[in-house]
Design an enzyme around this catalytic site. Structure first.
Site, PDB file in Angstrom:
ATOM      1  N   CYS A 183     -26.293  36.878  22.987  1.00 23.27           N
ATOM      2  CA  CYS A 183     -26.035  35.433  22.896  1.00 23.27           C
ATOM      3  C   CYS A 183     -26.619  34.690  24.095  1.00 23.27           C
ATOM      4  CB  CYS A 183     -24.535  35.154  22.841  1.00 23.27           C
ATOM      5  SG  CYS A 183     -23.783  35.660  21.318  1.00 23.27           S
ATOM      6  N   ASP A 234     -25.660  34.848  27.357  1.00 24.54           N
ATOM      7  CA  ASP A 234     -24.820  34.826  28.549  1.00 24.54           C
ATOM      8  C   ASP A 234     -23.763  35.914  28.430  1.00 24.54           C
ATOM      9  OD1 ASP A 234     -25.738  32.407  29.944  1.00 24.54           O
ATOM     10  OD2 ASP A 234     -24.951  31.355  28.198  1.00 24.54           O
ATOM     11  N   CYS A 257     -20.901  27.416  30.005  1.00 23.90           N
ATOM     12  CA  CYS A 257     -20.784  28.367  31.119  1.00 23.90           C
ATOM     13  C   CYS A 257     -19.397  28.264  31.758  1.00 23.90           C
ATOM     14  CB  CYS A 257     -21.857  28.093  32.179  1.00 23.90           C
ATOM     15  SG  CYS A 257     -23.511  28.354  31.565  1.00 23.90           S
TER      16      CYS A 257
END
Ligand code: FES
Length: 300
Positions: A40, A42, A111
């Protein structure tokens, strides 16, 4: 090139607490929370060392595969966690992680969500709660491409006051693959917008000078001056000052002139080269989110 704050770049170039935790004393426990996948784009492993007697996080370290904002978010997260009680750490939101960096581009907010999820995974492991019974994994699967449930989408919409499917994609990736789930995401947004409107009606009825709105309540469309000042002061005290304090900074409300909020930066913030960024991205964005989108912030 993304428009990163100085703080994001500083954490990216000098990440704190990278690597695994290799040592522990008697009475300490080391746990790991892992989220994302390299497929994906990350992935993050967050390692926590917890003192079992005091339930305090003694050390936090990370290993990540990702972009500058994934590294910066993970680095900032470890700094926020050290010294916190486990129960307090569990309340940390992705918004606080992003705010501690002076903000992240919206396309990179996933993130900060990944950091929060890794934190929860680590703490649930510590508490012996199986991850597949975690709330976010329950509910109806909405995005098959990224395995995201409606529970997780609702949470991120509520926590971050999201209003569009594009924002949901930026925060949790749902909708960012084949796009076939976008209509379902729109339905969820509609449902939560209706909830918010209901909340506004209730809040409008009960807010008084002695019973002001909480910072997490949605502001009504039109605030009286008194309601606006009370809510601004509350958001500054409850949502902004604790985050600035993490870096030895502080601020005081100086004056409010219409929609212009004048503040005085104190402590580390007053001499900080990135204080303008901090002001624009963190303080103003938080006040716009929680009080009124018309507000502007100026340092005096
Ligand atoms: S099912 Fe959500 S992007 Fe494909």
């Amino acid at each position: 090139m993304w428009d990163y704050t100085d703080k994001v770049m500083e954490h990216f170039h000098n990440p704190r607490n990278q690597g695994a935790i290799t040592d522990k004393q008697e009475g300490e426990k080391v746990v790991t929370g892992e989220v994302g996948s390299i497929a994906c784009g990350d992935a993050l492993k967050l390692h926590l060392k917890i003192d079992e007697a005091t339930q305090t996080i003694q050390d936090a370290r990370f290993q990540t595969f990702g972009c500058a904002s994934a590294i910066a978010s993970s680095s900032a997260l470890t700094e926020l966690l050290k010294g916190r009680k486990v129960e307090e750490a569990l309340k940390l939101t992705n918004k606080e992680i992003a705010a501690s960096l002076g903000g992240l581009p919206e396309e990179k907010m996933h993130c900060s969500v990944m950091g929060q999820e890794a934190l929860e995974a680590a703490i649930y492991t510590y508490q012996g709660i199986p991850l597949d019974t975690h709330d976010d994994e329950e509910g109806n699967l909405i995005c098959r491409c990224f395995g995201i449930t409606d529970t997780k989408i609702k949470r991120v919409i509520r926590d971050n006051n999201l209003i569009s499917a594009e924002q949901v994609t930026n925060y949790v990736k749902a909708g960012g693959g084949c796009s076939s789930c976008l209509a379902d995401i729109d339905d969820i947004l509609f449902e939560i917008a209706a909830e918010r409107e209901k909340g506004v009606e209730v809040a409008t009825q009960v807010w008084t000078e002695t019973n002001p709105p909480t910072a997490t309540q949605t502001a009504p469309p039109t605030l009286t001056n008194l309601q606006k000042i009370t809510l601004i002061q509350k958001v500054i005290n409850d949502d902004i000052r604790p985050i600035l304090a993490e870096d030895g900074g502080d601020l005081e409300l100086f004056d409010i002139d219409g929609d212009l909020v004048k503040v005085q930066l104190k402590g580390a913030c007053s001499g900080c080269a990135s204080s303008t960024e901090t002001l624009k991205l963190a303080i103003e964005a938080t006040l716009k989110d929680l009080v009124s989108p018309l507000l502007r912030v100026e340092s005096v």
